[in-house]
Write a protein that holds these residues in place. Sequence first.
Motif, PDB file in Angstrom:
ATOM      1  N   ASP A   4      69.888 -49.882  24.716  1.00 48.06           N
ATOM      2  CA  ASP A   4      70.312 -49.374  23.416  1.00 48.06           C
ATOM      3  C   ASP A   4      70.266 -47.854  23.337  1.00 48.06           C
ATOM      4  O   ASP A   4      70.871 -47.249  22.448  1.00 48.06           O
ATOM      5  CB  ASP A   4      69.446 -49.964  22.297  1.00 48.06           C
ATOM      6  CG  ASP A   4      69.762 -51.427  22.016  1.00 48.06           C
ATOM      7  OD1 ASP A   4      70.800 -51.916  22.514  1.00 48.06           O
ATOM      8  OD2 ASP A   4      68.956 -52.092  21.325  1.00 48.06           O
ATOM      9  N   GLY A  39      73.616 -39.020  19.871  1.00 55.03           N
ATOM     10  CA  GLY A  39      72.975 -40.262  19.468  1.00 55.03           C
ATOM     11  C   GLY A  39      71.581 -40.074  18.921  1.00 55.03           C
ATOM     12  O   GLY A  39      70.766 -41.002  18.943  1.00 55.03           O
ATOM     13  N   LEU A  96      69.397 -42.493  16.883  1.00 52.29           N
ATOM     14  CA  LEU A  96      68.669 -43.602  17.513  1.00 52.29           C
ATOM     15  C   LEU A  96      67.213 -43.250  17.799  1.00 52.29           C
ATOM     16  O   LEU A  96      66.384 -44.142  18.018  1.00 52.29           O
ATOM     17  CB  LEU A  96      69.354 -44.006  18.830  1.00 52.29           C
ATOM     18  CG  LEU A  96      70.784 -44.519  18.728  1.00 52.29           C
ATOM     19  CD1 LEU A  96      71.362 -44.728  20.130  1.00 52.29           C
ATOM     20  CD2 LEU A  96      70.828 -45.824  17.942  1.00 52.29           C
ATOM     21  N   THR A 104      60.954 -45.316  18.038  1.00 55.13           N
ATOM     22  CA  THR A 104      61.582 -45.277  19.360  1.00 55.13           C
ATOM     23  C   THR A 104      60.905 -44.241  20.246  1.00 55.13           C
ATOM     24  O   THR A 104      60.611 -44.494  21.419  1.00 55.13           O
ATOM     25  CB  THR A 104      63.077 -44.957  19.235  1.00 55.13           C
ATOM     26  OG1 THR A 104      63.718 -46.004  18.515  1.00 55.13           O
ATOM     27  CG2 THR A 104      63.727 -44.826  20.606  1.00 55.13           C
TER      28      THR A 104
END
Length: 487
Positions: A189, A227, A230, A235
């Motif tokens: 991901d 990105g 994300l 994370t």
Amino acid sequence: MGFNTLLLSLATLPLLAKSETVLGVYIFHRHGDRTPKSLPPVNLTALGADEAFQSGSFYRSRYVASDASAPIVGLSSDIAVPSQLNVVSPSDSVLQSSALAFLQGIYPPAGELSMSVLANSSEVQAPLGGYQYIPVTTSATASTSTNAESNEWLQGGSGCGNAVVSSNNYFSSSSYLSTLSQTKTFYSDLLPVINTTFSASQATFKNAYTIFDYVNVATIHNASIPGEELLTSETLRQLRTRADEHEFNLAFNASEPIRAIAGATLAAQVVQQLNATLSGGGATPPPLGIQFGAYASFLSFFGLARLHEVSDDFTGVVDYASSMVFELVTNASDAARPVDASEVAVRFLFANGTAAANPLTPFPLFGTGETVLPWERFAEEMGRFAVGDTAAWCVACGNTTGQCAAVGAAGSSSGNDAANGGGDGGNGISLPVAGVIGALVTLVVILAVEGLVYALAGLKLVKKSALAAGAAAGAAGTGGEAAGSKA
């Protein structure tokens, strides 16, 4: 327990008792901030140089300056004396550069103190305001990893055959395979963030550290990241904890002690330096030892010294410019070397990140619960796993070529035993002991026998100062050599 909680609980512990004298110090230091491993060549950044410099400035205020809080006895405070320092770094640009920046904090430009007056009465100022040129020795042992910070997997550059095999065993372990499976989606991901450097097949737990390192550097230096939506706090946390899990397991395994060869060689180097400072001898030994190295050595030593039993945080990759310190201290009223070994102790301290901004905190080693250990106990515990010369290293690693050729097959059997954890290591750790540790044990035995002989003969040891005073008063002074044999 997290480091913040642990540090608060230990903050009330005195770093140095008022009656203590610091005889010597050994500092093991990580480099400062750098560019990512996945984009070679790896270089120290301006931020990294400043972190190392600030750390050096902190240790100057603690050990070196004329008004230092815990001055090392006999150490020059303003002008560096090369014979008083033993500074070592692998042949690696990031580590060498960090060492140079650190040393400028320890001994900054000397200014007017560097001025020279020539025979014609003219004055000459040394360049850069009296910049002090302090030698940094390049590591030249069998365990040296050249360009360590350019190796994505530090064990791969160690050169120790049995250690590489042991670390590779982790990749076939059930814990690794389980985490690899569980995190497959997590890493895939992240491809929008990392796909300029990592392919889809590389976006797995197998590359946990280099992926974390790539993202971590980007969050420090890049104003925008592809990105980046994300990269939530959760994370980022998981990237860090997975990298910690990956690297600690490559650096240490209790049932395969050879995996921690980096920590084993460091342990011997620490004892060698402190023992030289303690025993003195004909030449004045350097009271300050400084070594720059990679995070793998921290993790290996943490495992060997059982620090991971103190806090789970000792199973994680240390921050840039982290340092661990071994202080050789005494409460003896006369701290002039040599001091009797029974009057000396060692304190272990650690700062996660540059010590200028993070507390330098004492921690207990070897599961003892004590932050200050008598010298003999410290040396004995370190000797359980220390590997301190080329021959011992070659035997432990099972290496028989290059500079290990002279050791040959004669040591291969014991080397394999060490790699497999054979022998009595107290906590399951057994490696060939450093030559210096053996020498130290021999010295203790000799002194014990010597003491027995003196007792039976009705003799006693006296200090050189007492002999000198007696000689000045006209008394016989022929016992000086016996007095000088105290370690």
